[in-house]
Design an enzyme around this catalytic site. Structure first.
Site, PDB file in Angstrom:
ATOM      1  N   LYS A   1     -10.379  -0.440  10.523  1.00 45.38           N
ATOM      2  CA  LYS A   1     -10.517  -1.626   9.692  1.00 45.38           C
ATOM      3  C   LYS A   1     -10.864  -2.857  10.518  1.00 45.38           C
ATOM      4  CE  LYS A   1      -7.158  -0.024   6.242  1.00 45.38           C
ATOM      5  NZ  LYS A   1      -7.980   0.375   5.097  1.00 45.38           N
TER       6      LYS A   1
ATOM      7  N   GLN B   1      -4.375  -5.048   7.228  1.00 44.40           N
ATOM      8  CA  GLN B   1      -5.361  -6.007   6.719  1.00 44.40           C
ATOM      9  C   GLN B   1      -5.215  -7.387   7.358  1.00 44.40           C
ATOM     10  OE1 GLN B   1      -7.800  -5.060   4.845  1.00 44.40           O
ATOM     11  NE2 GLN B   1      -7.078  -3.175   3.884  1.00 44.40           N
TER      12      GLN B   1
ATOM     13  N   ASP C   1       3.155  -4.467   8.011  1.00 42.96           N
ATOM     14  CA  ASP C   1       1.968  -3.631   7.908  1.00 42.96           C
ATOM     15  C   ASP C   1       0.763  -4.546   8.119  1.00 42.96           C
ATOM     16  OD1 ASP C   1      -0.270  -2.277   7.109  1.00 42.96           O
ATOM     17  OD2 ASP C   1       0.511  -1.684   5.140  1.00 42.96           O
TER      18      ASP C   1
ATOM     19  N   HIS D   1       0.866  -1.184   0.000  1.00 42.64           N
ATOM     20  CA  HIS D   1       0.000   0.000   0.000  1.00 42.64           C
ATOM     21  C   HIS D   1       0.906   1.238   0.000  1.00 42.64           C
ATOM     22  CE1 HIS D   1      -2.813   2.967   1.787  1.00 42.64           C
ATOM     23  NE2 HIS D   1      -3.779   2.174   1.365  1.00 42.64           N
TER      24      HIS D   1
ATOM     25  N   CYS E   1      -4.684   2.303  -3.778  1.00 39.64           N
ATOM     26  CA  CYS E   1      -3.440   2.823  -3.183  1.00 39.64           C
ATOM     27  C   CYS E   1      -2.308   1.825  -3.336  1.00 39.64           C
ATOM     28  CB  CYS E   1      -3.616   3.174  -1.708  1.00 39.64           C
ATOM     29  SG  CYS E   1      -4.883   4.404  -1.422  1.00 39.64           S
TER      30      CYS E   1
HETATM   31  N1  7TS Z   1      -1.836  -0.764   4.723  1.00 39.39           N
HETATM   32  C1  7TS Z   1      -2.731  -1.516   4.075  1.00 39.39           C
HETATM   33  C2  7TS Z   1      -2.373  -2.907   3.675  1.00 39.39           C
HETATM   34  C3  7TS Z   1      -3.991  -0.997   3.801  1.00 39.39           C
HETATM   35  O1  7TS Z   1      -4.882  -1.756   3.159  1.00 39.39           O
HETATM   36  C4  7TS Z   1      -4.301   0.316   4.197  1.00 39.39           C
HETATM   37  C5  7TS Z   1      -5.617   0.970   3.863  1.00 39.39           C
HETATM   38  C6  7TS Z   1      -3.333   1.042   4.884  1.00 39.39           C
HETATM   39  C7  7TS Z   1      -2.109   0.474   5.141  1.00 39.39           C
HETATM   40  C8  7TS Z   1      -3.565   2.424   5.369  1.00 39.39           C
HETATM   41  O2  7TS Z   1      -4.499   2.437   6.385  1.00 39.39           O
HETATM   42  P1  7TS Z   1      -4.910   3.832   7.030  1.00 39.39           P
HETATM   43  O3  7TS Z   1      -5.926   3.480   8.048  1.00 39.39           O
HETATM   44  O4  7TS Z   1      -3.690   4.420   7.587  1.00 39.39           O
HETATM   45  O5  7TS Z   1      -5.462   4.639   5.900  1.00 39.39           O
HETATM   46  N2  7TS Z   1      -6.254   0.384   2.757  1.00 39.39           N
HETATM   47  C9  7TS Z   1      -7.339   0.876   2.125  1.00 39.39           C
HETATM   48  C10 7TS Z   1      -7.973   0.213   1.090  1.00 39.39           C
HETATM   49  O6  7TS Z   1      -7.621  -0.865   0.641  1.00 39.39           O
HETATM   50  N3  7TS Z   1      -9.015   0.924   0.652  1.00 39.39           N
HETATM   51  O7  7TS Z   1      -9.079   2.058   1.392  1.00 39.39           O
HETATM   52  C11 7TS Z   1      -8.044   2.019   2.303  1.00 39.39           C
END
Ligand code: 7TS
Length: 413
Positions: free
Chosen positions: A227, A204, A201, A124, A367
């Site tokens: 999430k 997910q 990371d 990401h 992303c």
């Molecule tokens: N890493 C992964 C693997 C992600 O899927 C996401 C967000 C992030 C980091 C960042 O998370 P945040 O809470 O800091 O924004 N992924 C997604 C997505 O797949 N669609 O919208 C956000």
């Protein structure tokens, strides 16, 4: 699926009871953010109705209660991910901020000119851009591990890339596009044998499978509350205590100091050294309710439910003529983010038609532009599942895909 009853679980999620465009809402965009159970919403309201006060400073009753509730969530998060001590849990705004914290507070001290940070092509952007900024500050070099045709990290390539200049290997635990669950323990062993540290990371993975940072053997682990049934605005960085001790602060201000003099200050103990300013007290406390909720379901059961619905979705999607899937085919190696292509239908058109059926999926690069280039596509459709999703909802998605196929039949090639 045993005791796990997604239909019962749905009743805890008020938002799922609505209709969208005249159809029951089918929410399949859980990789972007998940819905919130009543228990989490109630915890937020209860905090503001009964406890609201700033923490770590007042000695009045509400301030003490708010501080206790906020600090108790560290222990819940620690237990949820197998961390040794609650003080190893640092609250941030999101997984993105957690990774940036490491890139600043750890990497600025340890990564110099010509040193290398190893990433993969399935990251990401939040696990790419902070390292590009570091590389620009320090003259460091980024190296990218390739992927196998099946959508997994190429471990042989990783072994080739990791060497004496490698300071950090930073990899996604579960891909938000391919669904791939990476063998983080193996990756960590390879990195450590070269003396590099490892960041996973977990944005997910922590929501979807049992996570044990000790068993994974990583040094840093990042996740986002939103999430995993919790509110937006809360992330977590876990790091080994000794690392947090030696790291510089990330942001400066109130709460993170011990003594302040005119020219210099000394830092508060870990983890407070990393939590400058008034934190997101209410959302952290409500995140505690989300972890309790997941704990009640049992993460092993969450994983089993997702394997079952993902397997059903993959089977059913592949029966539709013109539909193809990205990522590993074996549900043992993947989570519930399912990217697919519909021949002759652009993902943006597909998700517009799905929305007309009340079905929320995501279309785009997710992303992960490096991964899109690797797959040689500009975008994918993505359905992503969670604890409240039912097989009937997969059927609603399938119906919308069949509809899109009919609409675009002429443009089919
Ligand atoms: N890493 C992964 C693997 C992600 O899927 C996401 C967000 C992030 C980091 C960042 O998370 P945040 O809470 O800091 O924004 N992924 C997604 C997505 O797949 N669609 O919208 C956000």
């Amino acid at each position: 699926m045993g005791m796990f009853d997604a239909a019962r679980i749905r009743e805890d999620f008020p938002i799922l009871a609505q209709t969208v465009n005249g159809r029951p809402l089918v929410y399949l965009d859980n990789a972007a953010t998940t819905q919130k159970p009543r228990q989490v919403i109630d915890a937020l309201v209860r905090y503001y109705e009964t406890t609201n006060a700033n923490i770590h400073r007042g000695i009045h009753t509400l301030a003490q209660q708010a501080t206790e509730q906020y600090e108790a969530v560290r222990g819940k998060v620690a237990a949820h991910i197998g961390a040794g001590r609650p003080e190893e849990i640092v609250f941030t705004r999101n997984a993105t901020e957690s990774i940036n914290l490491v890139a600043r507070a750890w990497a600025d001290m340890h990564v110099g000119e010509g040193d290398e940070v190893v990433l993969t092509l399935m990251e990401h952007h939040s696990n790419i851009v902070p390292w590009q900024l570091l590389a620009r500050r320090k003259g460091a070099v980024l190296r990218y591990v390739g992927l196998t045709p099946g959508g997994e990290v190429d471990l042989d390539h990783l072994r080739e890339l990791v060497g004496p200049r490698t300071k950090l290997v930073s990899v996604v635990h579960a891909s938000n596009v391919l669904g791939t669950i990476n063998p983080v323990a193996d990756i960590a062993a390879i990195a450590h044998s070269a003396g590099a540290l490892v960041l996973a990371d977990g944005a997910q993975s922590a929501p979807h499978l049992p996570v044990d940072v000790a068993a994974l053997g990583v040094d840093f682990f990042a996740l986002s509350s939103h999430k995993m049934l919790g509110p937006t605005g809360v992330g977590v960085l876990w790091a080994r205590h000794s690392l947090l001790e030696e790291m510089d602060p990330f942001l400066g201000g109130g709460e993170m100091i011990s003594l302040v003099r005119q020219e210099h200050s000394t830092w508060a103990d870990v983890p407070h050294k990393f939590e400058a300013g008034t934190p997101n007290i209410a959302d952290v406390i409500a995140f505690g309710a989300a972890i309790d909720y997941l704990g009640g379901l049992g993460m092993a059961n969450v994983r089993e439910h997702e394997k079952a619905i993902t397997a059903y979705a993959m089977d059913t999607l592949l029966r539709i003529p013109g539909v193809s899937l990205h990522g590993p085919m074996d549900v043992e190696h993947r989570g519930g983010a399912v990217s697919f292509a519909v021949d002759g239908v652009h993902p943006h058109d597909m998700s517009t038609i799905a929305d007309g059926h009340g079905v929320a999926i995501r279309a785009g690069h997710h992303c992960a532009q490096l991964l899109m280039r690797r797959l040689q596509v500009s975008a994918t459709n993505r359905a992503s599942f969670y604890v409240y999703n039912l097989p009937e909802e997969v059927d609603a998605l399938v119906e919308s895909i069949e509809h899109a196929r009919r609409v675009f039949a002429d443009g089919d090639s």
